[in-house]
Write a protein that holds these residues in place. Structure first.
Motif, mmCIF file in Angstrom:
data_model
loop_
_atom_site.group_PDB
_atom_site.id
_atom_site.type_symbol
_atom_site.label_atom_id
_atom_site.label_comp_id
_atom_site.label_asym_id
_atom_site.label_seq_id
_atom_site.Cartn_x
_atom_site.Cartn_y
_atom_site.Cartn_z
ATOM 1 N N LYS A 198 0.823 -1.200 0.000
ATOM 2 C CA LYS A 198 0.000 0.000 0.000
ATOM 3 C C LYS A 198 0.861 1.257 0.000
ATOM 4 O O LYS A 198 0.530 2.251 -0.665
ATOM 5 C CB LYS A 198 -0.920 -0.020 1.224
ATOM 6 N N GLY A 199 1.982 1.238 0.735
ATOM 7 C CA GLY A 199 2.864 2.400 0.779
ATOM 8 C C GLY A 199 3.506 2.678 -0.572
ATOM 9 O O GLY A 199 3.642 3.836 -0.990
ATOM 10 N N VAL A 200 3.930 1.618 -1.274
ATOM 11 C CA VAL A 200 4.518 1.791 -2.605
ATOM 12 C C VAL A 200 3.476 2.329 -3.574
ATOM 13 O O VAL A 200 3.763 3.204 -4.415
ATOM 14 C CB VAL A 200 5.116 0.461 -3.100
ATOM 15 N N CYS A 201 2.256 1.813 -3.500
ATOM 16 C CA CYS A 201 1.181 2.284 -4.368
ATOM 17 C C CYS A 201 0.904 3.768 -4.135
ATOM 18 O O CYS A 201 0.717 4.550 -5.089
ATOM 19 C CB CYS A 201 -0.080 1.457 -4.123
ATOM 20 N N SER A 202 0.894 4.188 -2.855
ATOM 21 C CA SER A 202 0.673 5.597 -2.538
ATOM 22 C C SER A 202 1.801 6.467 -3.082
ATOM 23 O O SER A 202 1.563 7.574 -3.582
ATOM 24 C CB SER A 202 0.543 5.773 -1.018
ATOM 25 N N LEU A 203 3.038 5.961 -2.977
ATOM 26 C CA LEU A 203 4.183 6.718 -3.498
ATOM 27 C C LEU A 203 4.076 6.880 -5.021
ATOM 28 O O LEU A 203 4.348 7.961 -5.569
ATOM 29 C CB LEU A 203 5.481 6.006 -3.118
ATOM 30 N N ARG A 204 3.695 5.828 -5.724
ATOM 31 C CA ARG A 204 3.562 5.916 -7.176
ATOM 32 C C ARG A 204 2.497 6.943 -7.573
ATOM 33 O O ARG A 204 2.674 7.727 -8.510
ATOM 34 C CB ARG A 204 3.215 4.547 -7.753
ATOM 35 N N ASN A 205 1.380 6.930 -6.857
ATOM 36 C CA ASN A 205 0.319 7.884 -7.157
ATOM 37 C C ASN A 205 0.755 9.318 -6.891
ATOM 38 O O ASN A 205 0.391 10.241 -7.629
ATOM 39 C CB ASN A 205 -0.927 7.556 -6.348
ATOM 40 N N ARG A 206 1.545 9.516 -5.839
ATOM 41 C CA ARG A 206 1.980 10.865 -5.499
ATOM 42 C C ARG A 206 2.932 11.422 -6.558
ATOM 43 O O ARG A 206 2.906 12.625 -6.868
ATOM 44 C CB ARG A 206 2.659 10.849 -4.122
ATOM 45 N N TYR A 207 3.809 10.563 -7.104
ATOM 46 C CA TYR A 207 4.794 11.017 -8.096
ATOM 47 C C TYR A 207 4.397 10.624 -9.528
ATOM 48 O O TYR A 207 5.232 10.702 -10.431
ATOM 49 C CB TYR A 207 6.165 10.445 -7.764
ATOM 50 N N SER A 208 3.137 10.215 -9.722
ATOM 51 C CA SER A 208 2.607 9.878 -11.049
ATOM 52 C C SER A 208 3.482 8.849 -11.767
ATOM 53 O O SER A 208 3.831 8.993 -12.954
ATOM 54 C CB SER A 208 2.490 11.155 -11.906
ATOM 55 N N ILE A 209 3.852 7.792 -11.051
ATOM 56 C CA ILE A 209 4.638 6.707 -11.633
ATOM 57 C C ILE A 209 3.669 5.642 -12.126
ATOM 58 O O ILE A 209 2.890 5.094 -11.332
ATOM 59 C CB ILE A 209 5.606 6.117 -10.588
ATOM 60 N N PRO A 210 3.651 5.322 -13.424
ATOM 61 C CA PRO A 210 2.675 4.351 -13.951
ATOM 62 C C PRO A 210 2.939 2.944 -13.438
ATOM 63 O O PRO A 210 4.066 2.594 -13.066
ATOM 64 C CB PRO A 210 2.866 4.441 -15.467
ATOM 65 N N LEU A 211 1.915 2.133 -13.417
ATOM 66 C CA LEU A 211 1.991 0.756 -12.946
ATOM 67 C C LEU A 211 2.589 -0.141 -14.028
ATOM 68 O O LEU A 211 2.437 0.126 -15.236
ATOM 69 C CB LEU A 211 0.599 0.265 -12.562
ATOM 70 N N HIS A 212 3.269 -1.176 -13.605
ATOM 71 C CA HIS A 212 3.862 -2.133 -14.539
ATOM 72 C C HIS A 212 2.764 -2.838 -15.336
ATOM 73 O O HIS A 212 1.738 -3.252 -14.791
ATOM 74 C CB HIS A 212 4.691 -3.164 -13.761
ATOM 75 N N LYS A 213 2.967 -2.939 -16.648
ATOM 76 C CA LYS A 213 2.003 -3.581 -17.529
ATOM 77 C C LYS A 213 2.583 -4.869 -18.099
ATOM 78 O O LYS A 213 3.795 -4.997 -18.266
ATOM 79 C CB LYS A 213 1.626 -2.632 -18.670
ATOM 80 N N GLU A 214 1.709 -5.784 -18.410
ATOM 81 C CA GLU A 214 2.131 -7.070 -18.973
ATOM 82 C C GLU A 214 2.729 -6.861 -20.371
ATOM 83 O O GLU A 214 2.234 -6.033 -21.137
ATOM 84 C CB GLU A 214 0.938 -8.013 -19.028
ATOM 85 N N ARG A 215 3.778 -7.630 -20.704
ATOM 86 C CA ARG A 215 4.477 -7.591 -21.988
ATOM 87 C C ARG A 215 5.156 -6.246 -22.245
ATOM 88 O O ARG A 215 5.548 -5.936 -23.373
ATOM 89 C CB ARG A 215 3.517 -7.906 -23.149
ATOM 90 N N GLU A 216 5.309 -5.422 -21.149
ATOM 91 C CA GLU A 216 5.993 -4.138 -21.315
ATOM 92 C C GLU A 216 7.466 -4.342 -21.612
ATOM 93 O O GLU A 216 8.051 -3.628 -22.446
ATOM 94 C CB GLU A 216 5.797 -3.278 -20.057
ATOM 95 N N LEU A 217 8.092 -5.310 -20.951
ATOM 96 C CA LEU A 217 9.514 -5.589 -21.211
ATOM 97 C C LEU A 217 9.725 -6.023 -22.655
ATOM 98 O O LEU A 217 10.696 -5.620 -23.318
ATOM 99 C CB LEU A 217 10.015 -6.661 -20.234
ATOM 100 N N GLU A 218 8.841 -6.881 -23.144
ATOM 101 C CA GLU A 218 8.971 -7.386 -24.516
ATOM 102 C C GLU A 218 8.863 -6.248 -25.518
ATOM 103 O O GLU A 218 9.580 -6.224 -26.534
ATOM 104 C CB GLU A 218 7.904 -8.445 -24.773
ATOM 105 N N GLN A 219 7.979 -5.305 -25.263
ATOM 106 C CA GLN A 219 7.809 -4.178 -26.174
ATOM 107 C C GLN A 219 9.049 -3.273 -26.185
ATOM 108 O O GLN A 219 9.350 -2.653 -27.214
ATOM 109 C CB GLN A 219 6.572 -3.370 -25.774
ATOM 110 N N ARG A 220 9.752 -3.191 -25.048
ATOM 111 C CA ARG A 220 10.957 -2.364 -25.000
ATOM 112 C C ARG A 220 12.198 -3.136 -25.438
ATOM 113 O O ARG A 220 13.294 -2.593 -25.403
ATOM 114 C CB ARG A 220 11.177 -1.845 -23.563
ATOM 115 N N GLY A 221 12.055 -4.402 -25.772
ATOM 116 C CA GLY A 221 13.194 -5.192 -26.190
ATOM 117 C C GLY A 221 14.071 -5.614 -25.028
ATOM 118 O O GLY A 221 15.296 -5.738 -25.183
ATOM 119 N N GLU A 222 13.473 -5.864 -23.852
ATOM 120 C CA GLU A 222 14.219 -6.261 -22.666
ATOM 121 C C GLU A 222 13.672 -7.587 -22.165
ATOM 122 O O GLU A 222 12.548 -7.998 -22.503
ATOM 123 C CB GLU A 222 14.100 -5.192 -21.575
#
Length: 562
Positions: free
Chosen positions: A468-492
Motif C-alpha cells: 500500500k505504501g509503494v502504491c501511494s508513493l507511485r500515485n503521489r509522483y505519477s509513476i505508472p503501474l507495470h504492464k504485462e508484456r511491457e519488457l517485450e515491447q521495450r526489447g528487454e
C-alpha cells in the motif's frame, strides 16, 4: 505610704525582668560562643555519633555508613532526589530512621521515604561542615501582642556560622554545593527560572531552551504523536503579543544530538568500559545491603536469647514477652536469609566475550546506539543536561539560531531554516523515488516493497515499506503501474527468460553477467537484472563458435575466453 509601696513593688518587678532578660542574653551569648567554636552539638544526624568532648564522629555501624554512602553515590548517577528514592524503593533497600527525642533516640530501619532521602542530601553535616543558624526565630509586636515566628529555611548567605572541614564527611564540600545546585535546578515549581527535572516525553531539549529575545523559557508542545514543537512562554505573561520563538523540535533535537555525539565520541570507549564495570553494581549493592541487614538480624537474635536466658523462668509475665521478641527476631532472620539467597541466585552474570564485543561496537558507533528505538528519551535528556548548561534560541526572518552553552563555558552555534507553510519533513528520499521509478517497469508493488526493505530503506516515518505504501508513493509522483508484456515491447528480458532462450540455468546467466559476458542493468541491490534482447541474441550467435557458459569458478573461464 501606700503609693510608695506600689512604686517599690513596680521597681522590683522591673529589676526582676531586667535580670531575667540579662540572664537570657548571657545564655544566648554563651551558646553563640560555643557555636563559634563548633562545640554546640545538640543532636547529630543519622550516620554520626557524639565522641569525646562532644566531637562529631562517624558511627561505627557499618550498615548505617553504607546506606548513607549509597544515597550520595546514587544521586551522583541519577541526578534527582525522586529518582534516588524510586531506586531505593525498587531495590527494596531500607534506610535508618531516628525515633525518639534527642540523644535517647533509637535507630530503626524502614523502607525509604522521599523526605528521608531529601534530608540526607540537603544536610551540610554530611559534607564535614558545622552549621549554626540554618533556622531562626523572629519576634514581632503585632497589635500590642508579641508574635513569635520560626523561619525554618534561611538562605546560605544568612547562616550565622559555617565551619568547613569540621569533622569527617561522607562527601566533600564541592560535591555538596554541586548537589544543592542540582536539587535547585530540579525544582519544577521554579521552572521559570531553572531547568526543572527531566520529565516524560520525547522532546530532548525541554528545560534547556531559553528565548534570546525576552529571556523566558521555551516549553515543549506535542501537536501530534509524531511531532514536537518548541515555543516561547513569554506571551503567557503578556497576552497582547505572540510567541517570540516558535519552531519544530525534531530537527532541533537531531542537530543538538549530533553536536553532543561529536563531543562524546572520543570518550565512548572509556564510557563502555565503565558501563561494563558497573553493570552489576545494582545487584551487588542489594546483596551487600541485604547481607548487612542479615548480620544485624543475627545480632538481634543473640541479644534476644541472652535477655530470655537472663530472666527468671518463673516470672512468666516478663518471660512470655521476651520469648515473643526472640521468636520475632528469628522470623526476621529467616526471612532475610531467604531474600539474600534469592538475590544471589538472580545476580547478574558477567558479560560474555560476545556481549562485551557488541557493547564495544555500540561505543564505536554512538549514532547507531543513540538512534535505536530502544534508547530511552530520559537517558538522552540526562546526557544532554550533563553536557549542556543552557541553549539560547533566537529567530531572524526564516532562520532559527541556537547557541549551545556547554558546561565547560564553550559555545557552539547552529542554524537551520524554518519549515515553510505547506511543507513537512515527511518527504521520501529522492533515491527511493528513483528506485521505485525503475522497479515499477518490471515489478509489482509487493515485490518493490520487499526489495526496498531488504536494502534497509524506510518510509519517511521510519517504518517498513508495504504494498500500500509503494502504491501511494507511485500515485503521489505519477509513476505508472507495470504492464504485462511491457519488457517485450521495450526489447528487454529478465534472467529467467534469457536462460530459456539460451538453454542455460539462471545461475549460469548470473555468472555471465558478473563475468562481463552479458551486459545487464540493475535498479539497486537485490533488484532483478534487466538484459537487452539484442544482447542475448548476440551471445546466442557466439555460441556457434563453441563457447560454453562459465562454471561456478568463472575467473579462469573468463581469461581463457577473452
Amino acid at each position: 505610704m501606700q503609693h510608695m509601696a506600689l512604686s517599690v513593688l513596680c521597681l522590683k518587678g522591673t529589676i526582676s525582668e531586667m535580670e531575667v532578660a540579662n540572664f537570657r542574653a548571657r545564655g544566648q551569648a554563651a551558646l553563640q560562643q560555643m557555636a563559634e567554636r563548633g562545640a554546640l552539638v545538640r543532636r547529630v544526624a543519622i550516620g554520626y555519633v557524639k565522641g569525646p568532648d562532644d566531637r562529631i564522629e562517624k558511627t561505627p555501624d557499618e550498615r548505617i555508613r553504607s546506606a548513607i554512602e549509597l544515597v550520595f553515590s546514587r544521586f551522583s548517577e541519577l541526578r534527582t532526589v525522586r529518582q534516588v528514592f524510586l531506586w531505593f524503593d525498587r531495590q527494596q533497600i531500607q534506610l535508618p530512621i531516628a525515633v525518639g527525642p534527642g540523644d535517647s533516640s533509637e535507630i530503626v530501619w524502614r523502607h525509604a521515604r522521599y523526605h528521608a532521602v531529601h534530608s540526607i542530601l540537603k544536610n551540610p553535616l554530611y559534607a564535614g561542615a558545622y552549621v549554626y543558624g540554618r533556622s531562626k526565630t523572629v519576634v514581632r509586636l503585632v497589635e500590642g501582642k508579641k508574635q513569635v515566628k520560626r523561619i525554618k529555611r534561611v538562605r546560605r548567605e544568612d547562616w550565622a556560622i559555617l565551619q568547613r572541614d569540621h569533622h569527617e564527611g561522607y562527601i566533600n564540600w564541592d560535591t555538596f554545593e554541586s548537589n544543592q545546585k542540582m536539587i535547585t535546578e530540579n525544582e519544577n515549581a521554579a521552572s521559570k527560572f531553572v531547568r526543572g527535572s527531566v520529565r516524560s516525553g520525547n522532546a530532548l531539549l525541554a528545560g534547556l531552551l531559553r528565548c534570546g529575545h525576552c529571556g523566558a523559557k521555551l516549553y515543549a508542545q506535542y501537536p501530534s504523536p509524531y511531532s514536537i514543537r518548541y515555543a516561547c512562554s513569554g506571551y503567557r505573561l503578556n497576552g497582547e503579543r505572540t510567541s517570540c520563538v516558535l519552531f519544530g523540535g525534531l530537527r532541533a533535537d537531531q542537530m543538538v544530538s549530533e553536536q553532543l555525539l561529536q563531543c562524546l565520541s572520543p570518550l565512548s570507549v572509556d564510557a563502555a568500559v565503565d558501563a561494563i564495570a558497573t553493570l552489576s553494581d545494582a545487584s551487588d549493592e542489594r546483596i551487600r545491603q541485604k547481607a548487612l541487614a542479615l548480620e544485624q538480624a543475627r545480632y538481634d537474635v543473640i541479644r534476644a536469647r541472652r535477655q530470655y536466658d537472663a530472666i527468671d523462668p518463673d516470672n512468666r509475665l516478663v518471660a512470655a514477652e521476651l520469648e515473643r521478641r526472640w521468636n520475632r527476631a528469628l522470623e526476621i532472620e529467616a526471612q532475610l536469609d531467604e531474600e539474600l539467597a534469592a538475590l544471589e541466585q538472580s545476580r547478574e552474570h558477567p558479560l560474555t566475550s560476545r556481549q562485551r564485543e557488541e557493547l564495544m561496537d555500540f561505543a564505536r558507533d554512538l549514532p547507531r546506539l543513540w538512534n535505536v528505538p530502544q534508547s530511552s528519551p530520559e537517558h538522552k535528556k540526562r546526557l544532554l543536561r550533563i553536557a549542556l548548561r543552557e541553549i539560547i534560541a533566537t529567530t531572524q526572518n526564516d532562520t532559527i539560531r541556537l547557541v549551545l552553552h556547554w558546561q565547560g563555558d564553550d559555545h557552539t552555534q547552529i542554524e537551520f531554516a524554518k519549515i515553510r507553510s505547506g511543507h513537512n519533513r515527511y518527504v521520501t528520499e529522492p533515491e527511493v523515488v528513483e528506485i521505485v521509478q525503475k522497479l515499477a517497469r518490471v515489478e509489482t508493488d509487493a515485490r518493490i516493497a520487499s526489495i526496498l526493505n531488504r536494502n534497509q530503506h524506510r518510509t519517511p516515518h521510519g517504518e517498513s515499506w508495504t504494498e500500500k505504501g509503494v502504491c501511494s508513493l507511485r500515485n503521489r509522483y505519477s509513476i505508472p503501474l507495470h504492464k504485462e508484456r511491457e519488457l517485450e515491447q521495450r526489447g528487454e528480458m529478465l534472467v529467467g527468460n534469457a536462460a530459456k532462450l539460451l538453454g542455460f540455468t539462471q545461475s549460469s546467466i548470473l555468472r555471465l553477467i558478473h563475468a562481463g559476458r552479458l551486459r545487464a542493468t540493475q535498479a539497486c541491490a537485490n533488484a532483478p537484472w534487466i538484459l537487452l534482447k539484442s544482447e542475448v541474441e548476440r551471445y546466442r550467435a557466439q555460441r556457434s563458435e563453441g563457447n560454453t557458459p562459465p562454471p561456478a569458478n568463472s575467473t579462469n573461464w573468463l581469461f581463457e575466453n577473452k
